[in-house]
Write a protein that holds these residues in place. Sequence first.
Motif, PDB file in Angstrom:
ATOM      1  N   VAL A  16       0.828  -1.202   0.000  1.00  0.00           N
ATOM      2  CA  VAL A  16       0.000   0.000   0.000  1.00  0.00           C
ATOM      3  C   VAL A  16       0.866   1.257   0.000  1.00  0.00           C
ATOM      4  O   VAL A  16       1.987   1.253   0.500  1.00  0.00           O
ATOM      5  CB  VAL A  16      -0.943   0.048   1.224  1.00  0.00           C
ATOM      6  CG1 VAL A  16      -1.920  -1.122   1.198  1.00  0.00           C
ATOM      7  CG2 VAL A  16      -0.158   0.067   2.535  1.00  0.00           C
ATOM      8  N   LEU A  17       0.319   2.311  -0.581  1.00  0.00           N
ATOM      9  CA  LEU A  17       0.888   3.646  -0.514  1.00  0.00           C
ATOM     10  C   LEU A  17      -0.190   4.582  -0.009  1.00  0.00           C
ATOM     11  O   LEU A  17      -1.380   4.394  -0.289  1.00  0.00           O
ATOM     12  CB  LEU A  17       1.370   4.113  -1.894  1.00  0.00           C
ATOM     13  CG  LEU A  17       2.509   3.320  -2.543  1.00  0.00           C
ATOM     14  CD1 LEU A  17       2.727   3.800  -3.982  1.00  0.00           C
ATOM     15  CD2 LEU A  17       3.794   3.456  -1.736  1.00  0.00           C
ATOM     16  N   VAL A  18       0.211   5.600   0.742  1.00  0.00           N
ATOM     17  CA  VAL A  18      -0.739   6.595   1.252  1.00  0.00           C
ATOM     18  C   VAL A  18      -0.241   7.986   0.865  1.00  0.00           C
ATOM     19  O   VAL A  18       0.878   8.373   1.236  1.00  0.00           O
ATOM     20  CB  VAL A  18      -0.888   6.510   2.786  1.00  0.00           C
ATOM     21  CG1 VAL A  18      -1.946   7.500   3.257  1.00  0.00           C
ATOM     22  CG2 VAL A  18      -1.244   5.093   3.225  1.00  0.00           C
ATOM     23  N   HIS A  19      -1.035   8.701   0.091  1.00  0.00           N
ATOM     24  CA  HIS A  19      -0.659  10.057  -0.324  1.00  0.00           C
ATOM     25  C   HIS A  19      -0.938  11.017   0.829  1.00  0.00           C
ATOM     26  O   HIS A  19      -2.082  11.167   1.265  1.00  0.00           O
ATOM     27  CB  HIS A  19      -1.481  10.457  -1.555  1.00  0.00           C
ATOM     28  CG  HIS A  19      -1.154  11.823  -2.062  1.00  0.00           C
ATOM     29  ND1 HIS A  19      -2.131  12.731  -2.415  1.00  0.00           N
ATOM     30  CD2 HIS A  19       0.041  12.441  -2.264  1.00  0.00           C
ATOM     31  CE1 HIS A  19      -1.551  13.850  -2.825  1.00  0.00           C
ATOM     32  NE2 HIS A  19      -0.240  13.700  -2.746  1.00  0.00           N
ATOM     33  N   THR A  20       0.120  11.655   1.336  1.00  0.00           N
ATOM     34  CA  THR A  20      -0.014  12.504   2.526  1.00  0.00           C
ATOM     35  C   THR A  20       0.639  13.876   2.296  1.00  0.00           C
ATOM     36  O   THR A  20       1.652  14.207   2.910  1.00  0.00           O
ATOM     37  CB  THR A  20       0.638  11.828   3.742  1.00  0.00           C
ATOM     38  OG1 THR A  20       1.978  11.434   3.371  1.00  0.00           O
ATOM     39  CG2 THR A  20      -0.135  10.610   4.193  1.00  0.00           C
ATOM     40  N   PRO A  21       0.076  14.717   1.413  1.00  0.00           N
ATOM     41  CA  PRO A  21       0.727  15.992   1.073  1.00  0.00           C
ATOM     42  C   PRO A  21       0.886  16.941   2.245  1.00  0.00           C
ATOM     43  O   PRO A  21       1.927  17.611   2.366  1.00  0.00           O
ATOM     44  CB  PRO A  21      -0.187  16.576  -0.020  1.00  0.00           C
ATOM     45  CG  PRO A  21      -1.510  15.884   0.170  1.00  0.00           C
ATOM     46  CD  PRO A  21      -1.175  14.523   0.653  1.00  0.00           C
ATOM     47  N   ASP A  22      -0.113  17.027   3.117  1.00  0.00           N
ATOM     48  CA  ASP A  22      -0.007  17.951   4.255  1.00  0.00           C
ATOM     49  C   ASP A  22       1.028  17.480   5.266  1.00  0.00           C
ATOM     50  O   ASP A  22       1.648  18.300   5.948  1.00  0.00           O
ATOM     51  CB  ASP A  22      -1.373  18.098   4.937  1.00  0.00           C
ATOM     52  CG  ASP A  22      -2.328  18.949   4.109  1.00  0.00           C
ATOM     53  OD1 ASP A  22      -2.387  20.168   4.321  1.00  0.00           O
ATOM     54  OD2 ASP A  22      -2.992  18.385   3.223  1.00  0.00           O
ATOM     55  N   MET A  23       1.229  16.174   5.362  1.00  0.00           N
ATOM     56  CA  MET A  23       2.202  15.653   6.320  1.00  0.00           C
ATOM     57  C   MET A  23       3.636  15.929   5.879  1.00  0.00           C
ATOM     58  O   MET A  23       4.552  15.885   6.702  1.00  0.00           O
ATOM     59  CB  MET A  23       1.974  14.150   6.534  1.00  0.00           C
ATOM     60  CG  MET A  23       0.681  13.844   7.239  1.00  0.00           C
ATOM     61  SD  MET A  23       0.453  12.063   7.519  1.00  0.00           S
ATOM     62  CE  MET A  23      -1.291  12.035   7.963  1.00  0.00           C
ATOM     63  N   ILE A  24       3.838  16.199   4.589  1.00  0.00           N
ATOM     64  CA  ILE A  24       5.181  16.569   4.123  1.00  0.00           C
ATOM     65  C   ILE A  24       5.649  17.809   4.864  1.00  0.00           C
ATOM     66  O   ILE A  24       6.736  17.845   5.442  1.00  0.00           O
ATOM     67  CB  ILE A  24       5.174  16.833   2.597  1.00  0.00           C
ATOM     68  CG1 ILE A  24       4.855  15.561   1.827  1.00  0.00           C
ATOM     69  CG2 ILE A  24       6.531  17.400   2.151  1.00  0.00           C
ATOM     70  CD1 ILE A  24       4.627  15.799   0.343  1.00  0.00           C
ATOM     71  N   MET A  25       4.828  18.837   4.850  1.00  0.00           N
ATOM     72  CA  MET A  25       5.193  20.111   5.468  1.00  0.00           C
ATOM     73  C   MET A  25       5.221  20.036   6.988  1.00  0.00           C
ATOM     74  O   MET A  25       6.137  20.557   7.638  1.00  0.00           O
ATOM     75  CB  MET A  25       4.208  21.199   5.032  1.00  0.00           C
ATOM     76  CG  MET A  25       4.468  22.559   5.668  1.00  0.00           C
ATOM     77  SD  MET A  25       6.018  23.307   5.121  1.00  0.00           S
ATOM     78  CE  MET A  25       5.444  24.140   3.638  1.00  0.00           C
ATOM     79  N   HIS A  26       4.262  19.346   7.577  1.00  0.00           N
ATOM     80  CA  HIS A  26       4.083  19.411   9.022  1.00  0.00           C
ATOM     81  C   HIS A  26       4.724  18.256   9.790  1.00  0.00           C
ATOM     82  O   HIS A  26       4.862  18.342  11.016  1.00  0.00           O
ATOM     83  CB  HIS A  26       2.592  19.485   9.354  1.00  0.00           C
ATOM     84  CG  HIS A  26       1.922  20.702   8.791  1.00  0.00           C
ATOM     85  ND1 HIS A  26       2.120  21.965   9.310  1.00  0.00           N
ATOM     86  CD2 HIS A  26       1.084  20.856   7.731  1.00  0.00           C
ATOM     87  CE1 HIS A  26       1.419  22.841   8.613  1.00  0.00           C
ATOM     88  NE2 HIS A  26       0.781  22.194   7.653  1.00  0.00           N
ATOM     89  N   ASN A  27       5.130  17.177   9.085  1.00  0.00           N
ATOM     90  CA  ASN A  27       5.671  16.014   9.798  1.00  0.00           C
ATOM     91  C   ASN A  27       6.955  15.448   9.212  1.00  0.00           C
ATOM     92  O   ASN A  27       7.619  14.648   9.871  1.00  0.00           O
ATOM     93  CB  ASN A  27       4.607  14.906   9.864  1.00  0.00           C
ATOM     94  CG  ASN A  27       3.293  15.400  10.431  1.00  0.00           C
ATOM     95  OD1 ASN A  27       2.338  15.590   9.680  1.00  0.00           O
ATOM     96  ND2 ASN A  27       3.231  15.644  11.723  1.00  0.00           N
ATOM     97  N   GLY A  28       7.297  15.825   7.982  1.00  0.00           N
ATOM     98  CA  GLY A  28       8.555  15.379   7.402  1.00  0.00           C
ATOM     99  C   GLY A  28       9.732  16.061   8.084  1.00  0.00           C
ATOM    100  O   GLY A  28       9.710  17.281   8.306  1.00  0.00           O
ATOM    101  N   THR A  29      10.763  15.321   8.418  1.00  0.00           N
ATOM    102  CA  THR A  29      11.879  15.871   9.192  1.00  0.00           C
ATOM    103  C   THR A  29      12.582  17.024   8.481  1.00  0.00           C
ATOM    104  O   THR A  29      12.924  18.033   9.111  1.00  0.00           O
ATOM    105  CB  THR A  29      12.900  14.754   9.493  1.00  0.00           C
ATOM    106  OG1 THR A  29      12.252  13.743  10.272  1.00  0.00           O
ATOM    107  CG2 THR A  29      14.081  15.287  10.274  1.00  0.00           C
ATOM    108  N   THR A  30      12.804  16.904   7.175  1.00  0.00           N
ATOM    109  CA  THR A  30      13.481  17.981   6.436  1.00  0.00           C
ATOM    110  C   THR A  30      12.736  19.298   6.600  1.00  0.00           C
ATOM    111  O   THR A  30      13.342  20.359   6.837  1.00  0.00           O
ATOM    112  CB  THR A  30      13.600  17.623   4.945  1.00  0.00           C
ATOM    113  OG1 THR A  30      14.443  16.478   4.817  1.00  0.00           O
ATOM    114  CG2 THR A  30      14.185  18.778   4.138  1.00  0.00           C
TER     115      THR A  30
END
Length: 513
Positions: free
Chosen positions: A12-26
Amino acid sequence: MSYAVLKAAGYVLVHTPDMIMHNGTTQTVEKAMNPDSEYLKKVPEHLRTFEEVVNYAPNQTYIGNLTPEALGKLEKPWVGVDVPGSSRDGKFGEIMPQVEFIAMLKLSDVFDLVKLEKSFMDLAKAEYGKNALATPEELARLGEGDSLAMIEELVNVHHAEAIYHDGKLVGCVKKAHDVDVNLNAHVMFENLVVKASGILAFKHLVAKNNIDPLSIDYVIECSEEACGDMNQRGGGNFAKSIAEMGGAVNATGSDLRGFCAAPTHALITAASLVKADTYKNVVIVAGGATAKLGMNGKDHVKKGLPILEDVLGGFALLISENDGSSPVLRTDLVGKHNVGTGSSPQAVITALISMPLDKGNLKVTDIDKYSVEMQNPDITKPAGAGDVPEANYKMIAAIGVKRGELERTQLNEFVEKHGMNGWAPTQGHIPSGVPYAGFAIDDLTTGSLNRAMIVGKGSLFLGRMTNLFDGVSIVVERNSGETASEGASVSKEEINNMIAEAMRGFAAHLLNA
């Protein structure tokens, strides 16, 4: 004793665009260090739509709609080119949109830590309710939601981790303890994401392969996160929590950690447990890591690309008793990176490849397909890491030359024939060998291949306990149809006939003596 088999797979893959900004470490580190960063201002312009994510060739390969061979025939780079006939539903699983996944976050929470705003809850229920995996009981369990004012207070005053959708605050994850940093809101959010994406992969494994969850005896969870409290940091247990939500009430389980190499460690462990007759059906499962979202985002934005690390990855594999048809996991043909092996890339790959070949008296060309670090080159090349699978295949080919099993002129031919293009998201553990397992089941049964090797590698130095690398590998081969490693099973009647024949022979010998 019969070898275990690789029975079934779910991806499975889950598209999580908002989590990129708010939860991705970079991105979160950039916000803390440089809140007015030009990069952060550009991120929203470089986010893909759900449709673009679904239509992307590597993603279609990951869920089984496009074979590795078909992917290899497409012109690279694949980014920006839609695949005709793409679907969010795949042979192995699905690509889930963010709104449905947030509903799964709520369903994964058994301590009332996840709070969702009322109007968003209505939307999430409606969207998740369309999913074939959703049940009426789950929809009822989602509840009615909470007020936005309460959620804002939890985020702004009580240090809850915010949940966003379409750039708007739609919920939060509360901390699970007042002082325990291992149970703070950020960690709880990460762990619930692992659990929810693992549950999604587990459910697809069961649904796509008509598996009775009651038949599962043991679950091994092998992602990169770890759950526990201040007294047992990393103690677990993701495995049993996923089994619980997946209806595997007869299963127990535990978590296995090994950085990127963990899934292959787990595969070998599961095969060994089944071969030893400790358990009959073992599932290995892993959810995704929010920390890795947008990990190479700065390089992608700098080169005018969309941020391609915009999906969480998950997988689940079923390892079972030998059924006479599914691919055999040759636990006698295992490679491992020893403490004394050395940490150069050549030393690592030599240990992982040559060891199982030597044990089986095999040539490097006797393995039809090698599944190594199957990272998507669309992601890694703009970041300066090159084509990771291709680099691995060239090193394997070089080993073949050194062993006298290949000519130097055959290097490129070997890479093309025995290698594959990478298609997995850079979720650390997700690319490491196991993305090919689902295809291997077909290739080694209805297909024309006879042997594959799953190779997992890890970077232990990331934990600051050792400078060592890590890695393990295992050969998977076509089933001979025999259900025991030393020959076909023999019936009681056949045994009695053999004994009688032996006794007659012995009696004749005495008479003639």
